[in-house]
Scaffold this motif. Sequence first.
Motif, PDB file in Angstrom:
ATOM      1  N   ASN A 177     -22.486  44.628 -27.650  1.00 17.32           N
ATOM      2  CA  ASN A 177     -21.423  44.849 -28.633  1.00 17.32           C
ATOM      3  C   ASN A 177     -21.977  45.446 -29.919  1.00 17.32           C
ATOM      4  OD1 ASN A 177     -19.631  43.824 -26.839  1.00 17.32           O
ATOM      5  ND2 ASN A 177     -19.374  41.846 -27.864  1.00 17.32           N
ATOM      6  N   ILE A 178     -23.143  44.947 -30.330  1.00 15.96           N
ATOM      7  CA  ILE A 178     -23.747  45.486 -31.561  1.00 15.96           C
ATOM      8  C   ILE A 178     -24.162  46.936 -31.333  1.00 15.96           C
ATOM      9  CG2 ILE A 178     -25.768  45.335 -33.072  1.00 15.96           C
ATOM     10  CD1 ILE A 178     -25.617  42.299 -32.782  1.00 15.96           C
ATOM     11  N   ASP A 180     -23.162  49.300 -29.264  1.00 16.95           N
ATOM     12  CA  ASP A 180     -22.090  50.286 -29.139  1.00 16.95           C
ATOM     13  C   ASP A 180     -21.065  50.096 -30.250  1.00 16.95           C
ATOM     14  OD1 ASP A 180     -20.501  52.323 -28.126  1.00 16.95           O
ATOM     15  OD2 ASP A 180     -19.395  50.973 -26.810  1.00 16.95           O
ATOM     16  N   SER A 181     -21.499  50.271 -31.490  1.00 18.36           N
ATOM     17  CA  SER A 181     -20.617  50.063 -32.643  1.00 18.36           C
ATOM     18  C   SER A 181     -21.188  50.834 -33.823  1.00 18.36           C
ATOM     19  CB  SER A 181     -20.570  48.573 -32.998  1.00 18.36           C
ATOM     20  OG  SER A 181     -21.736  48.214 -33.700  1.00 18.36           O
TER      21      SER A 181
ATOM     22  N   ASN B 108     -15.523  50.848 -39.245  1.00 13.34           N
ATOM     23  CA  ASN B 108     -15.453  49.391 -39.343  1.00 13.34           C
ATOM     24  C   ASN B 108     -16.856  48.806 -39.176  1.00 13.34           C
ATOM     25  OD1 ASN B 108     -15.142  46.646 -38.954  1.00 13.34           O
ATOM     26  ND2 ASN B 108     -13.194  46.876 -37.863  1.00 13.34           N
ATOM     27  N   THR B 114     -17.608  43.244 -34.845  1.00 10.27           N
ATOM     28  CA  THR B 114     -18.540  43.902 -33.940  1.00 10.27           C
ATOM     29  C   THR B 114     -19.026  42.944 -32.856  1.00 10.27           C
ATOM     30  OG1 THR B 114     -19.279  45.354 -35.714  1.00 10.27           O
ATOM     31  CG2 THR B 114     -20.749  45.118 -33.822  1.00 10.27           C
ATOM     32  N   LEU B 115     -19.428  41.725 -33.282  1.00 10.31           N
ATOM     33  CA  LEU B 115     -20.009  40.770 -32.332  1.00 10.31           C
ATOM     34  C   LEU B 115     -19.024  40.398 -31.231  1.00 10.31           C
ATOM     35  CD1 LEU B 115     -22.056  38.404 -34.674  1.00 10.31           C
ATOM     36  CD2 LEU B 115     -22.955  39.977 -32.947  1.00 10.31           C
ATOM     37  N   VAL B 116     -17.773  40.142 -31.600  1.00 11.25           N
ATOM     38  CA  VAL B 116     -16.800  39.741 -30.582  1.00 11.25           C
ATOM     39  C   VAL B 116     -16.047  40.950 -30.036  1.00 11.25           C
ATOM     40  CG1 VAL B 116     -16.547  37.474 -31.641  1.00 11.25           C
ATOM     41  CG2 VAL B 116     -14.937  39.300 -32.225  1.00 11.25           C
ATOM     42  N   ARG B 117     -16.445  42.130 -30.501  1.00 14.47           N
ATOM     43  CA  ARG B 117     -15.847  43.390 -30.071  1.00 14.47           C
ATOM     44  C   ARG B 117     -14.323  43.352 -30.115  1.00 14.47           C
ATOM     45  NH1 ARG B 117     -18.171  47.856 -28.318  1.00 14.47           N
ATOM     46  NH2 ARG B 117     -16.919  49.338 -27.172  1.00 14.47           N
ATOM     47  N   ILE B 121     -12.937  47.976 -32.864  1.00 13.94           N
ATOM     48  CA  ILE B 121     -14.273  48.598 -32.762  1.00 13.94           C
ATOM     49  C   ILE B 121     -14.255  49.692 -31.697  1.00 13.94           C
ATOM     50  CG2 ILE B 121     -16.677  48.192 -32.148  1.00 13.94           C
ATOM     51  CD1 ILE B 121     -16.051  47.076 -34.856  1.00 13.94           C
ATOM     52  N   ASN B 125     -14.745  53.625 -32.333  1.00 16.68           N
ATOM     53  CA  ASN B 125     -15.757  54.439 -31.645  1.00 16.68           C
ATOM     54  C   ASN B 125     -15.134  55.712 -31.082  1.00 16.68           C
ATOM     55  OD1 ASN B 125     -17.909  52.753 -32.089  1.00 16.68           O
ATOM     56  ND2 ASN B 125     -17.780  51.719 -30.099  1.00 16.68           N
TER      57      ASN B 125
END
Lengths: 315, 253
Positions: A177-178, A180-181, B108, B114-117, B121, B125
Amino acid sequence: MRRLSQARTGGLLSLVIVIVLLPLALDNIYHYDIVIRIGINAIVCVGLNLFIGYAGQISLGHAGFFALGAYGSAILTGHYSWPAWFALPASAAAVGMIAFVVARPILRLKGHYLAMGTLGMGIIVFIVITQEVALTGGPDGMPVPPLTIAGTEIYSETTWYWIIATVLVATVWLALNIVDSPIGRALRAIHGSEPASSVMGINVARYKAMVFVISAVIASVAGSLFTHYSGFITPSEAGFLHSVELVTMVVLGGMASTFGAVVGAGLLTALPQLLATLRDYEMLVFGAVLMGTMIFMPHGLVPTIAAMFQRWRRK
Amino acid sequence: MSLLEVDGLTKSFGGLSAIESLAFNVAEGQIHSIIGPNGAGKTTLFNMISGLYSPSAGRIRYSGRDVTGAAPHMLAAAGISRTFQNLQVFFNMSAIENVMVGRHLHENRNLFATLVRLPAIARGNAEARERAADLMSYVGLGAYVRVDPGSMPYGALKRLEIARALAAQPRLLLLDEPAAGLNPRETGEIDQLIQKVKDSGVTVVLVEHDMKLVMNISDRILVLNYGRKLAEGDSDEVRRNPEVVAAYLGAGS
Ligand SMILES: Nc1ncnc2c1ncn2[C@@H]1O[C@H](COP(=O)(O)OP(=O)(O)O)[C@@H](O)[C@H]1O
Ligand SMILES: [Mg+2]
């Protein structure tokens, strides 16, 4: 775009499938023990890879964070009778705070200097643990109470297998998740060029500190789990050699490859265990693997194989 | 109105002054070129305006605010973007990802999201990728969207940096020798591109050695020599200035 997100979920799914099927191949406690240790190392390496592989930094002190988590849990549960499930996040939070405090001064360093700085940090942790005999048992180490779930003490290797597997999958998911952000792109940009990153609006110091803290917290959680699993902890977990092992796993598996970190941890944890004759020469093997990887396969196993596969498919 | 005001600006490295008591203004919406021989201090000036170097003395005002010594990421947030004379491409990322990084400030960046998507996010992208692809076509790099920068020719990398800088949606764009190493056809394309950027309302400060390009598109030209202002004016004034002719243009034109 679609291809990228498929690689994400596809990779995560493959990992889950391997984890679910693996017990079929494990027919004794000893095998389970190896796989659990692989999982614990893999958790640390996935976090460390965010710092080394993606953000392009180096740490020769992450065993220190692992050990701080391990001893934090050991001391809180052993001396103060905290429940393990409170001691683990409390230790992780404390380690995160320590990492945050050392991040600013230490991450101003680059290259060799950063390597030396983090090395020094790890050595300080090692010395403190060794010296604080009353709390840590000093060089002899200390016993650690077991993990409990719903009042039951966990000793069974199969239960431990599923605990570690769950945490590993969660860690890989968070790491993906990190990556791809926007934050992940910022980290890789810092790796590529700090001046260009900063003029694109990336707060370089802040992102370096962020990923350092994240990797430290992950190492701490792995340390806490390890300490309860093994039931005994010694200062060698904080040692320089352990830090080097972790970096070697990341480098062999592939920098900037989350699944590479898992593969690297798997290979380098299993090899010395399976080839009993190698065990006396463990550090020699790690050194040779590190040198060989840097010379012949600088991108590491998983990225190199992935590139070969892509070339083959294009034909 | 002046978007950028530089006053008494000085930068010394050891005993040597790369920029010495320099003063000039850049009007909003113009193409303001800075010329001068190698070592005149042009890149050093850019490094101070973009915050990579802090000045030894003097002030920099941007949009009416004193920004002297501000950090690069703060200046980027205020709307200053740039390219580099010595390429600073992210070679560890694909071409389009390089441009996506340029959108950093508009993306963002919440760690929890980001962590929990959170869906935002993934949506962000996709949007950043789409906009980056558009920008790559805008600068003439449509063919390189899926390519690694390592396999792109030099001229394309120069444009990639321009696309990345534009992705930040700047008010002030600093271009450090965008045409260096390009053939005449490519230089002509850069010429048109800079005009296009100006027409979209972005103020451009251009450092360039290609005199045809500079004389053609500049609203105003500043001539530097050994860190000091030698001359300033529009292209005709600069071309006619005897000191400039003697010190710099002399041999060629
Ligand atoms: N980081 C630095 N350290 C020491 N000297 C520098 C540095 N950056 C630039 N200089 C010196 O400042 C002078 C101006 O350089 P520069 O700004 O690159 O000129 P230009 O871009 O006009 O060719 C040169 O003499 C150069 O050697
Ligand atoms: Mg220059």
